[in-house]
Design an enzyme around this catalytic site. Structure first.
Site, short mmCIF file in Angstrom:
data_model
loop_
_atom_site.label_atom_id
_atom_site.label_comp_id
_atom_site.label_asym_id
_atom_site.label_seq_id
_atom_site.Cartn_x
_atom_site.Cartn_y
_atom_site.Cartn_z
N ARG A 11 5.69 -13.24 9.22
CA ARG A 11 6.32 -11.96 8.94
C ARG A 11 7.68 -11.89 9.62
O ARG A 11 7.95 -12.64 10.56
CB ARG A 11 5.44 -10.80 9.36
N LYS A 46 4.81 0.42 9.33
CA LYS A 46 4.91 1.73 8.67
C LYS A 46 4.33 2.83 9.54
O LYS A 46 4.86 3.93 9.60
CB LYS A 46 4.15 1.68 7.35
N GLU A 100 0.88 -1.16 0.00
CA GLU A 100 0.00 0.00 0.00
C GLU A 100 0.92 1.22 0.00
O GLU A 100 1.82 1.29 0.84
CB GLU A 100 -0.85 -0.03 1.27
P1 ATP Z 1 2.87 -2.18 7.71
O1 ATP Z 1 2.12 -2.79 8.84
O2 ATP Z 1 4.29 -1.88 8.01
O3 ATP Z 1 2.15 -1.05 7.05
P2 ATP Z 1 1.79 -3.80 5.75
O4 ATP Z 1 1.73 -5.27 5.70
O5 ATP Z 1 0.54 -3.11 6.07
O6 ATP Z 1 2.96 -3.36 6.67
P3 ATP Z 1 1.87 -3.45 2.95
O7 ATP Z 1 2.28 -2.27 2.18
O8 ATP Z 1 0.45 -3.84 2.90
O9 ATP Z 1 2.34 -3.18 4.41
O10 ATP Z 1 2.82 -4.69 2.64
C1 ATP Z 1 3.20 -5.14 1.38
C2 ATP Z 1 3.67 -6.56 1.49
O11 ATP Z 1 4.76 -6.65 2.39
C3 ATP Z 1 2.56 -7.45 2.03
O12 ATP Z 1 2.48 -8.57 1.20
C4 ATP Z 1 3.00 -7.80 3.42
O13 ATP Z 1 2.61 -9.08 3.76
C5 ATP Z 1 4.54 -7.69 3.32
N1 ATP Z 1 5.11 -7.36 4.63
C6 ATP Z 1 4.87 -6.27 5.38
N2 ATP Z 1 5.53 -6.32 6.54
C7 ATP Z 1 6.21 -7.50 6.53
C8 ATP Z 1 7.10 -8.15 7.45
N3 ATP Z 1 7.41 -7.62 8.64
N4 ATP Z 1 7.62 -9.35 7.09
C9 ATP Z 1 7.32 -9.89 5.91
N5 ATP Z 1 6.50 -9.34 5.00
C10 ATP Z 1 5.95 -8.15 5.30
MG MG Z 2 -1.13 -3.00 5.01
#
Ligand code: ATP
Ligand code: MG
Length: 580
Positions: A280, A290, A45
């Protein structure tokens, strides 16, 4: 920067690939002909900068596509208008390319925006309504929450659940046409309010939200929910393996339900993509959210998203981590289905392993004091400067020629580390103290005679005499035995440099575990700047060049602030893991 048009770099393929459950699934699917080739996707995102957790996901998704001759889509999951910005889109594309991957495959670009599918998603919503699989609910958010039930109590049907498809369709169109206020009603799937999986208790599909979207502007006042949008994005792009983190495991039944309904209706083609979950990345002393990272930036706890203490990809890059080290790290930690914490030292070990045979060596004096060679003029001639050399790379990678040696000058005065002199030597001390001889690395042996101090008793100059005919690499240089060689930089050609020394940003190994206030464990001493002296080869470095400062560790010329005449280095990590 690598070019987006390059085929994905093969990165760390030197290390054998360890198998894991995802590779096993893919190999089975390919063998059984479930799919002819694989298609994965990385779907961030665009609401912030990517972090080390995303790096794991990037290496995983792009890496699997590369290893199995498939394609990985770069897709922006931009269905939420409120928090998304173009700045983030740019930074994410940049991060993926810097890591060594691209979305160009078989002569085609695979860069997608979920918001490009808003028309399709809306048609899918109308189709579900027409087929009796969705309804418009006008309960208040509180009523909806109350009637959802919990783990032990089944939910209760909404009074709006029994409306006819015609009534629901009319309502949905009113939602789309802006007849109703934000939040007045939502479109919900009609599944089962008594399902043991709460995600199947009529999840919301669309909401009313008057907000300008970075891609579609003011065209829409209703936006799809993530859980509705994501399976459709995957299906439209013919993703075969939709890999996500474990928190989406409970969403999988809805993912499958939705795609089955849309395939039944002829809107999508079988086979549907399959979702697979992995744990994760949790890294000690680091937060990977984020939202929380954004808070560190907005509240000024760090200098920005690219502060070298940040676990963002831009921060790691500025700190001196290399794409190869991050790929190696991702490969070594592997993928599993069980949540765990990875020790931060794993990342630093990957960096050291990458840089050991790549980073040029150099000498820097971080806590300088002058060493005066009192017999220099007599032995060498007044004002004489003696050229010295050391290899830039003592062990170049196999099959590669050694780079040209470093050149520097020794004169009557040189900078040494303050800790390399003791007036009264503690037991076992082998460096400079009156009556002891040491070698100045790559130069001569010197014989310590004493020191001078200021009125406060602080040492201002260390004194020694040069031992003639002991220059490194000359015949007979070893005739005088010494127990230590110390690092130094000539006063004549050494250059003053700003060196930024970092410590971990948090003092707690699990800063935000269990809902803890991560700001409570911010380390007040996570950054320290010193004025050092560096040898000429370091002062002439290009921004972003990586070095091993002999005895101290790995450093990088700062990408932003380093320039000719004003060298700035960031400490990436020590030579050995010193964290206890
Ligand atoms: P955040 O909580 O930091 O915003 P998010 O999962 O909401 O992380 P996205 O932009 O939706 O952020 O993530 C893009 C991709 O990265 C998704 O497929 C998510 O599963 C993966 N991802 C995010 N954080 C991790 C992590 N700590 N370890 C592995 N994969 C991750
Ligand atoms: Mg997300």
């Amino acid at each position: 920067m690598r070019d987006a048009n390059d085929t994905p770099a093969d990165g760390t393929s030197a290390e054998p690939k360890t198998s894991n459950f995802l590779r096993a699934i893919i190999e089975r699917d390919l063998a059984q002909g479930t799919c002819a080739s694989i298609r994965t996707r990385f779907p961030p995102e665009p609401n912030g900068y990517l972090h080390i957790g995303h790096a794991k996901s990037i290496c995983l998704n792009f890496g699997l596509a590369r290893d199995y001759g498939g394609v990985c889509h770069m897709r922006f999951d931009d269905t939420n208008p409120e928090k998304e910005e173009k700045e983030y889109v740019e930074s994410i594309l940049d991060a993926v390319q810097w890591l060594g991957f691209g979305w160009q495959a078989h002569g085609q670009s695979h860069l997608y925006y979920a918001s490009d599918y808003f028309d399709f998603m809306y048609r899918a919503a109308e189709t579900l309504v027409e087929r009796g699989h969705a309804y418009v609910d006008e309960q208040t958010p509180e009523e909806m929450r109350a009637s959802r039930g919990d783990f032990v109590t089944p939910g209760k049907d909404s009074p709006f659940r029994s409306r006819t498809p015609e009534q629901n369709l009319a309502r949905l169109r009113e939602m789309r046409d802006g007849v109703h206020a934000d939040g007045a009603m939502v479109l919900r799937a009609k599944i089962d309010m008594a399902s043991p999986n709460i995600n199947l208790r009529d999840p919301a599909l669309y909401r009313i939200r008057r907000a300008t979207h970075h891609n579609t502007g003011d065209r829409w006042c209703i936006y799809p929910m993530y859980t509705f949008a994501h399976p459709i994005e995957d299906a439209l792009e013919k993703i075969t393996h939709s890999i996500c983190t474990l928190e989406f495991e409970d969403q999988r039944p809805f993912y499958d339900w939705l795609l089955e309904r849309l395939i039944e209706a002829g809107m999508l083609q079988a086979p549907a993509p399959r979702q697979h979950e992995f744990a994760r990345l949790n890294l000690t002393y680091v937060i990977t959210s984020k939202r929380k990272l954004a808070q560190l930036v907005s509240e000024g706890h760090v200098g920005g998203w690219d502060d070298p203490r940040m676990p963002t990809i831009v921060g790691l890059r500025r700190r001196g981590y290399t794409p190869e080290a991050l790929q190696l790290f991702a490969e070594r930690i592997g993928v599993t289905k069980a949540d765990s914490w990875i020790d931060y030292s794993t990342l630093d070990t990957a960096l050291r392993d990458d840089l050991e045979h790549k980073a040029h060596r150099g000498m820097a004096v971080l806590d300088p004091v002058r060493l005066v060679l009192t017999n220099w003029d007599e032995v060498m001639g007044a004002g004489h400067l003696e050229p010295c050399t050391l290899p830039a790379l003592p062990h170049p990678p196999e099959g590669q020629p050694a780079p040209p040696a470093r050149q520097f000058l020794m004169g009557r005065e040189v900078w040494i580390e303050r800790e390399d002199f003791e007036e009264v030597a503690p037991k076992g001390y082998r460096r400079l103290f009156p009556g002891n001889k040491v070698r100045l690395k790559g130069g001569y042996v010197v014989d310590c005679t004493g020191c001078e101090k200021d009125a406060d008793g602080r040492i201002t100059r260390v004194l020694a005499s040069l031992v003639p005919d002991t220059k490194s690499g000359t015949p007979g240089a070893d005739s005088v035995k010494v127990k230590a060689a110390i690092t130094w930089v000539g006063v004549a050609d050494g250059v003053a440099a700003e060196v930024r020394l970092y410590d971990r940003l948090f003092t707690d190994p699990h800063p935000d575990a269990g809902g803890k206030d991560f700001k409570a464990s911010l380390n007040p001493h996570s950054q320290r700047t010193v004025t050092a002296y560096v040898e000429p080869s370091l002062a002439q470095a290009a921004p972003d060049a990586k070095f091993q400062f002999e005895r101290f560790g790995y450093f990088v010329a700062d990408r932003i602030d380093h320039r000719p005449g004003h060298p700035v280095f960031n400490k990436t990590t020590a030579l050995k893991d010193g964290w206890k």
